[in-house]
Design a protein around this motif. Structure first.
Motif, PDB file in Angstrom:
ATOM      1  N   ARG A  45       0.841  -1.206   0.000  1.00  0.00           N
ATOM      2  CA  ARG A  45       0.000   0.000   0.000  1.00  0.00           C
ATOM      3  C   ARG A  45       0.873   1.252   0.000  1.00  0.00           C
ATOM      4  NH1 ARG A  45      -5.314  -1.063   0.521  1.00  0.00           N
ATOM      5  NH2 ARG A  45      -5.900  -2.955   1.598  1.00  0.00           N
ATOM      6  N   SER A  48       2.006   1.949  -3.540  1.00  0.00           N
ATOM      7  CA  SER A  48       0.884   2.406  -4.368  1.00  0.00           C
ATOM      8  C   SER A  48       0.509   3.847  -4.050  1.00  0.00           C
ATOM      9  CB  SER A  48      -0.331   1.518  -4.175  1.00  0.00           C
ATOM     10  OG  SER A  48      -0.072   0.235  -4.655  1.00  0.00           O
ATOM     11  N   GLU A  49       0.415   4.172  -2.761  1.00  0.00           N
ATOM     12  CA  GLU A  49       0.028   5.522  -2.371  1.00  0.00           C
ATOM     13  C   GLU A  49       1.114   6.540  -2.696  1.00  0.00           C
ATOM     14  OE1 GLU A  49      -0.956   5.002   1.732  1.00  0.00           O
ATOM     15  OE2 GLU A  49      -2.795   3.894   1.262  1.00  0.00           O
ATOM     16  N   ARG A 136      -7.242  -9.621   1.898  1.00  0.00           N
ATOM     17  CA  ARG A 136      -6.639  -8.355   2.308  1.00  0.00           C
ATOM     18  C   ARG A 136      -5.573  -8.564   3.370  1.00  0.00           C
ATOM     19  NH1 ARG A 136     -12.155  -6.870   1.404  1.00  0.00           N
ATOM     20  NH2 ARG A 136     -12.205  -5.465  -0.375  1.00  0.00           N
ATOM     21  N   ASP A 141      -1.794  -4.173  -1.121  1.00  0.00           N
ATOM     22  CA  ASP A 141      -3.031  -3.975  -1.862  1.00  0.00           C
ATOM     23  C   ASP A 141      -3.810  -5.290  -1.844  1.00  0.00           C
ATOM     24  OD1 ASP A 141      -2.541  -1.336  -2.495  1.00  0.00           O
ATOM     25  OD2 ASP A 141      -1.608  -1.801  -4.418  1.00  0.00           O
TER      26      ASP A 141
END
Length: 180
Positions: A45, A48-49, A136, A141
């Motif tokens: 994550r 990605s962010e 998850r 992700d």
């Protein structure tokens, strides 16, 4: 600029360099883009962010390169062909930055490890398409896989133990085991 209606016009050196450079950029992105999604790479994550803007910038770069090549080589191309080419170029740039580049780096610099994901959703598939198990993990992700390809078939609440190359960019699944 080359004009298809007037084939007697010569290309300048700058036109040739521009078209060659844009074609090289598009070819590079097109070759690298399918690697991440094709291998099932799951990015972290944080990656990605942090790199969403990089993905969007790469998408714009690819779209501009495609637009330049279309304007130089195919000025009479219809709107459908132009829009389709731009969409494909944008998708290639976006996936390249957000999935394929970290997949390549993770494959080369990652170490073998295990990550646990929790199955939170199972979609219903039809006769031709497979229902998906969506799992998850707070650090990664969402992991999505055809539920029929995982043996035994996971249920809601099961944990998936994913073994593969683990790096700061994500995990490259090699083996999936269901933990009940």
């Amino acid at each position: 600029m080359f004009n298809a209606d007037d084939a007697t016009e010569e290309w300048s050196l700058l036109d040739r360099i521009g078209v060659a450079a844009c074609c090289a950029v598009l070819l590079g992105f097109a070759m690298i883009a399918p690697i991440g999604p094709g291998r099932g790479f799951v990015t972290t994550r944080a990656y990605s962010e942090a790199n969403i803007w990089v993905g969007l910038a790469c998408a714009v770069l690819c779209a501009l390169c495609a637009l330049y090549v279309i304007a130089q080589l195919l000025p009479a191309t219809g709107w459908r062909g132009t829009i389709a080419t731009l969409v494909v170029a944008c998708a290639a740039g976006y996936y390249c930055a957000l999935s394929s580049v970290p997949a390549v780096l993770g494959e080369s610099r990652g170490t073998t490890g295990t990550v646990i994901f929790q199955v939170n959703e199972i979609t219903i598939g039809g006769s031709r398409n497979c229902g998906r198990a969506i799992a998850r993990n707070l650090k990664y992700d969402d992991f999505s896989q055809c539920a029929r390809s995982i043996v035994p078939r996971p249920q809601l609440g099961d944990r998936l133990e994913i073994t593969g190359k683990v790096s700061e960019w994500g995990v490259q699944p090699k083996q999936i085991r269901v933990l009940r």
